[in-house]
Design a protein around this motif. Structure first.
Motif, PDB file in Angstrom:
ATOM      1  N   PHE A 117       0.837  -1.212   0.000  1.00 19.12           N
ATOM      2  CA  PHE A 117       0.000   0.000   0.000  1.00 19.12           C
ATOM      3  C   PHE A 117       0.867   1.255   0.000  1.00 19.12           C
ATOM      4  CE2 PHE A 117      -1.978   3.449   2.417  1.00 19.12           C
ATOM      5  CZ  PHE A 117      -3.116   3.681   1.649  1.00 19.12           C
ATOM      6  N   GLU A 118       1.864   1.279   0.874  1.00 23.67           N
ATOM      7  CA  GLU A 118       2.723   2.463   0.963  1.00 23.67           C
ATOM      8  C   GLU A 118       3.521   2.664  -0.321  1.00 23.67           C
ATOM      9  OE1 GLU A 118       2.517   4.642   3.241  1.00 23.67           O
ATOM     10  OE2 GLU A 118       1.366   3.553   4.765  1.00 23.67           O
ATOM     11  N   THR A 119       3.934   1.565  -0.945  1.00 25.97           N
ATOM     12  CA  THR A 119       4.627   1.658  -2.226  1.00 25.97           C
ATOM     13  C   THR A 119       3.705   2.253  -3.283  1.00 25.97           C
ATOM     14  OG1 THR A 119       6.056  -0.229  -1.723  1.00 25.97           O
ATOM     15  CG2 THR A 119       5.754   0.320  -4.050  1.00 25.97           C
ATOM     16  N   ALA A 120       2.495   1.708  -3.378  1.00 23.40           N
ATOM     17  CA  ALA A 120       1.535   2.196  -4.368  1.00 23.40           C
ATOM     18  C   ALA A 120       1.195   3.662  -4.139  1.00 23.40           C
ATOM     19  CB  ALA A 120       0.266   1.346  -4.316  1.00 23.40           C
ATOM     20  N   LYS A 121       1.025   4.045  -2.887  1.00 24.52           N
ATOM     21  CA  LYS A 121       0.691   5.433  -2.549  1.00 24.52           C
ATOM     22  C   LYS A 121       1.803   6.382  -2.982  1.00 24.52           C
ATOM     23  CE  LYS A 121      -0.456   8.369   1.425  1.00 24.52           C
ATOM     24  NZ  LYS A 121      -0.671   8.380   2.899  1.00 24.52           N
ATOM     25  N   SER A 122       3.043   6.018  -2.709  1.00 24.88           N
ATOM     26  CA  SER A 122       4.175   6.863  -3.083  1.00 24.88           C
ATOM     27  C   SER A 122       4.303   6.973  -4.603  1.00 24.88           C
ATOM     28  CB  SER A 122       5.468   6.318  -2.482  1.00 24.88           C
ATOM     29  OG  SER A 122       6.560   7.156  -2.766  1.00 24.88           O
ATOM     30  N   LEU A 123       4.146   5.852  -5.304  1.00 27.83           N
ATOM     31  CA  LEU A 123       4.231   5.872  -6.768  1.00 27.83           C
ATOM     32  C   LEU A 123       3.138   6.752  -7.366  1.00 27.83           C
ATOM     33  CD1 LEU A 123       4.883   2.065  -7.387  1.00 27.83           C
ATOM     34  CD2 LEU A 123       6.577   3.904  -7.518  1.00 27.83           C
ATOM     35  N   ALA A 124       1.913   6.592  -6.855  1.00 28.39           N
ATOM     36  CA  ALA A 124       0.801   7.402  -7.357  1.00 28.39           C
ATOM     37  C   ALA A 124       1.042   8.887  -7.074  1.00 28.39           C
ATOM     38  CB  ALA A 124      -0.508   6.943  -6.726  1.00 28.39           C
ATOM     39  N   GLY A 125       1.640   9.159  -5.923  1.00 34.30           N
ATOM     40  CA  GLY A 125       1.917  10.540  -5.553  1.00 34.30           C
ATOM     41  C   GLY A 125       2.932  11.217  -6.458  1.00 34.30           C
ATOM     42  N   ARG A 126       3.718  10.410  -7.186  1.00 27.96           N
ATOM     43  CA  ARG A 126       4.681  10.971  -8.137  1.00 27.96           C
ATOM     44  C   ARG A 126       4.170  10.898  -9.575  1.00 27.96           C
ATOM     45  NH1 ARG A 126       6.462  11.386  -3.578  1.00 27.96           N
ATOM     46  NH2 ARG A 126       8.671  11.729  -3.037  1.00 27.96           N
ATOM     47  N   GLY A 127       2.870  10.584  -9.719  1.00 23.59           N
ATOM     48  CA  GLY A 127       2.248  10.660 -11.032  1.00 23.59           C
ATOM     49  C   GLY A 127       2.147   9.368 -11.809  1.00 23.59           C
ATOM     50  N   ALA A 128       2.564   8.231 -11.209  1.00 24.70           N
ATOM     51  CA  ALA A 128       2.514   6.956 -11.920  1.00 24.70           C
ATOM     52  C   ALA A 128       1.089   6.402 -11.986  1.00 24.70           C
ATOM     53  CB  ALA A 128       3.416   5.937 -11.233  1.00 24.70           C
ATOM     54  N   ARG A 129       0.827   5.625 -13.015  1.00 21.80           N
ATOM     55  CA  ARG A 129      -0.367   4.781 -13.045  1.00 21.80           C
ATOM     56  C   ARG A 129      -0.011   3.523 -12.282  1.00 21.80           C
ATOM     57  NH1 ARG A 129      -5.154   3.456 -15.388  1.00 21.80           N
ATOM     58  NH2 ARG A 129      -5.477   1.394 -16.294  1.00 21.80           N
ATOM     59  N   VAL A 130      -0.850   3.123 -11.326  1.00 22.81           N
ATOM     60  CA  VAL A 130      -0.533   1.981 -10.459  1.00 22.81           C
ATOM     61  C   VAL A 130      -1.631   0.933 -10.570  1.00 22.81           C
ATOM     62  CG1 VAL A 130       0.075   1.201  -8.147  1.00 22.81           C
ATOM     63  CG2 VAL A 130       0.662   3.532  -8.864  1.00 22.81           C
ATOM     64  N   LEU A 131      -1.235  -0.273 -10.919  1.00 22.00           N
ATOM     65  CA  LEU A 131      -2.145  -1.412 -10.990  1.00 22.00           C
ATOM     66  C   LEU A 131      -2.068  -2.170  -9.668  1.00 22.00           C
ATOM     67  CD1 LEU A 131      -1.088  -2.685 -14.544  1.00 22.00           C
ATOM     68  CD2 LEU A 131      -2.697  -0.841 -13.956  1.00 22.00           C
ATOM     69  N   PHE A 132      -3.215  -2.366  -9.042  1.00 21.57           N
ATOM     70  CA  PHE A 132      -3.300  -3.028  -7.745  1.00 21.57           C
ATOM     71  C   PHE A 132      -3.591  -4.511  -7.949  1.00 21.57           C
ATOM     72  CE2 PHE A 132      -3.226   1.098  -6.140  1.00 21.57           C
ATOM     73  CZ  PHE A 132      -3.367   1.145  -4.762  1.00 21.57           C
ATOM     74  N   GLY A 133      -2.569  -5.361  -7.832  1.00 22.57           N
ATOM     75  CA  GLY A 133      -2.780  -6.797  -7.934  1.00 22.57           C
ATOM     76  C   GLY A 133      -3.157  -7.368  -6.575  1.00 22.57           C
ATOM     77  N   CYS A 134      -4.447  -7.623  -6.367  1.00 23.07           N
ATOM     78  CA  CYS A 134      -4.953  -8.001  -5.042  1.00 23.07           C
ATOM     79  C   CYS A 134      -6.009  -9.099  -5.151  1.00 23.07           C
ATOM     80  CB  CYS A 134      -5.590  -6.804  -4.342  1.00 23.07           C
ATOM     81  SG  CYS A 134      -4.542  -5.347  -4.205  1.00 23.07           S
ATOM     82  N   ARG A 135      -6.145  -9.875  -4.089  1.00 23.28           N
ATOM     83  CA  ARG A 135      -7.176 -10.916  -4.063  1.00 23.28           C
ATOM     84  C   ARG A 135      -8.566 -10.328  -3.887  1.00 23.28           C
ATOM     85  NH1 ARG A 135      -5.591 -15.161   0.437  1.00 23.28           N
ATOM     86  NH2 ARG A 135      -4.958 -13.239   1.473  1.00 23.28           N
ATOM     87  N   SER A 136      -8.705  -9.358  -2.968  1.00 24.42           N
ATOM     88  CA  SER A 136     -10.020  -8.825  -2.606  1.00 24.42           C
ATOM     89  C   SER A 136     -10.295  -7.504  -3.304  1.00 24.42           C
ATOM     90  CB  SER A 136     -10.097  -8.620  -1.085  1.00 24.42           C
ATOM     91  OG  SER A 136     -11.227  -7.851  -0.730  1.00 24.42           O
ATOM     92  N   GLU A 137     -11.345  -7.475  -4.100  1.00 20.88           N
ATOM     93  CA  GLU A 137     -11.711  -6.228  -4.769  1.00 20.88           C
ATOM     94  C   GLU A 137     -12.148  -5.179  -3.759  1.00 20.88           C
ATOM     95  OE1 GLU A 137     -14.414  -4.565  -8.497  1.00 20.88           O
ATOM     96  OE2 GLU A 137     -14.619  -6.654  -7.837  1.00 20.88           O
ATOM     97  N   ASP A 138     -12.868  -5.593  -2.720  1.00 16.38           N
ATOM     98  CA  ASP A 138     -13.319  -4.640  -1.703  1.00 16.38           C
ATOM     99  C   ASP A 138     -12.133  -3.988  -0.998  1.00 16.38           C
ATOM    100  OD1 ASP A 138     -15.957  -5.116  -2.286  1.00 16.38           O
ATOM    101  OD2 ASP A 138     -16.275  -6.519  -0.620  1.00 16.38           O
ATOM    102  N   ARG A 139     -11.144  -4.794  -0.615  1.00 17.16           N
ATOM    103  CA  ARG A 139      -9.977  -4.239   0.084  1.00 17.16           C
ATOM    104  C   ARG A 139      -9.133  -3.383  -0.857  1.00 17.16           C
ATOM    105  NH1 ARG A 139      -6.811  -8.328   3.893  1.00 17.16           N
ATOM    106  NH2 ARG A 139      -6.058  -6.296   4.641  1.00 17.16           N
ATOM    107  N   ALA A 140      -9.060  -3.779  -2.104  1.00 17.79           N
ATOM    108  CA  ALA A 140      -8.329  -2.969  -3.079  1.00 17.79           C
ATOM    109  C   ALA A 140      -9.021  -1.630  -3.300  1.00 17.79           C
ATOM    110  CB  ALA A 140      -8.193  -3.723  -4.399  1.00 17.79           C
ATOM    111  N   ASN A 141     -10.341  -1.658  -3.443  1.00 17.76           N
ATOM    112  CA  ASN A 141     -11.087  -0.419  -3.637  1.00 17.76           C
ATOM    113  C   ASN A 141     -10.949   0.508  -2.438  1.00 17.76           C
ATOM    114  OD1 ASN A 141     -12.029  -0.958  -6.223  1.00 17.76           O
ATOM    115  ND2 ASN A 141     -13.892  -1.966  -5.496  1.00 17.76           N
ATOM    116  N   ASP A 142     -10.995  -0.074  -1.241  1.00 15.81           N
ATOM    117  CA  ASP A 142     -10.824   0.733  -0.027  1.00 15.81           C
ATOM    118  C   ASP A 142      -9.440   1.389  -0.010  1.00 15.81           C
ATOM    119  OD1 ASP A 142     -11.601   1.500   2.815  1.00 15.81           O
ATOM    120  OD2 ASP A 142      -9.757   0.361   3.191  1.00 15.81           O
TER     121      ASP A 142
END
Length: 301
Positions: A28-53
């Protein structure tokens, strides 16, 4: 660059990263930092609800964050294949961050019948990476990041009991999976170099970080954890090695990144050594061949 933190992550607009296990902890922290620098981030996760949250929490901090959920269960090879097919639809893939993993559960089997730690941490990573190499190869300077652990130091590959049907020790099998991650990274990078590919493979480890990955640790350790947290990385700090491996210009194929303080347990990221066993090319070749046999997926390099 030495002593890398999230403040050293460069501008990433126009680049696409896939982060597995991105809904919690270091992912999560990795994805947040990448998004904060303008990257498109793909969330590879088991739970759609947890990913959406998780994505909604990032959007509260990062206006206009460019995020996409990719269903991915690394304990199910059919899910891995389906996830790779979705990522293939993307315009580009610059970096695959293999972050997802499990740590020291009771003996369990994946959907495909593999011991769960070897199956999720290594075989799932191997199969996903193998099926995304062509996509990564379309982008100059792309990277594969594989997450290992300090635990690799005590690891052995139990070729004679790979499914742990004869003997299961949760810590032993975790160490095996983290050694496998490094063996895979080094062998993958050797093969990419031989192909003269511009894609590189690198690895990282978070030191000791305060994440939910530790939920299966022995009760006595969990009881002591509140007293020891002062010595741990926070999830955001634990993400620094991953961010360095994924984004720093000062990275070469085969590099291994970890924390710089207290015996690689905490602090800013820098390049760190691995064991001789992790760098053994003959052991890596045996593991590579076994991984193809078990997954039915051949990276083709």
């Amino acid at each position: 660059m030495d002593h890398f933190t999230d403040s050293d992550v460069p501008e990433l607009s126009g680049r696409t990263f896939m982060v597995t296990g991105a809904n919690t902890g270091i992912g999560f922290e990795t994805a947040k930092s990448l998004a904060g620098r303008g990257a498109r981030v793909l969330f590879g996760c088991r739970s759609e609800d947890r990913a959406n949250d998780a994505m909604e929490r990032i959007r509260l901090d990062v206006a206009g964050a460019d995020l996409r959920f990719i269903p991915l269960d690394q304990g199910d090879l059919s899910s891995v294949t389906a996830a790779a097919a979705l990522v293939d639809e993307e315009e580009r893939l610059d970096v695959l961050v293999n972050n997802a993993g499990i740590m020291m559960p009771p003996r369990e089997l994946t959907t495909d019948g593999f011991e769960s730690q070897f199956g999720v941490n290594h075989l799932g990573t191997f199969a996903l990476t193998a099926q995304l190499l062509s996509k990564l190869g379309e982008t100059e300077g792309s990277r594969v990041v594989v997450t290992s652990s300090l635990a690799h130091r005590g690891g052995n590959i139990h070729f004679d009991d790979i499914d742990a049907s004869q003997k299961y020790g949760a810590q032993d099998r975790y160490q095996q999976s983290k050694l496998a991650n490094l063996l895979f990274m080094y062998e993958l990078d050797r093969r990419l170099r031989a192909e003269e590919s511009s894609t590189i493979a690198v690895a990282c480890h978070p030191g000791i970080a305060d994440t939910e990955l530790a939920r299966h640790l022995p009760k006595i350790v969990m009881l002591a954890a509140p007293l020891l947290k002062v010595f741990f990385n926070s999830p955001a700090e634990g993400a620094w090695p991953t961010l360095m491996a994924a984004t720093s210009d000062d990275i070469e194929g085969g590099d291994y990144i970890g924390p710089s303080k207290r015996g690689e347990t905490a602090g800013p990221a820098h390049k760190v050594p691995s064991t001789g066993r992790a760098r053994d090319p003959q052991l890596a070749q045996l593991l590579w061949d076994l991984s193809i046999e078990m997954t039915g997926v051949d990276p083709g390099i």
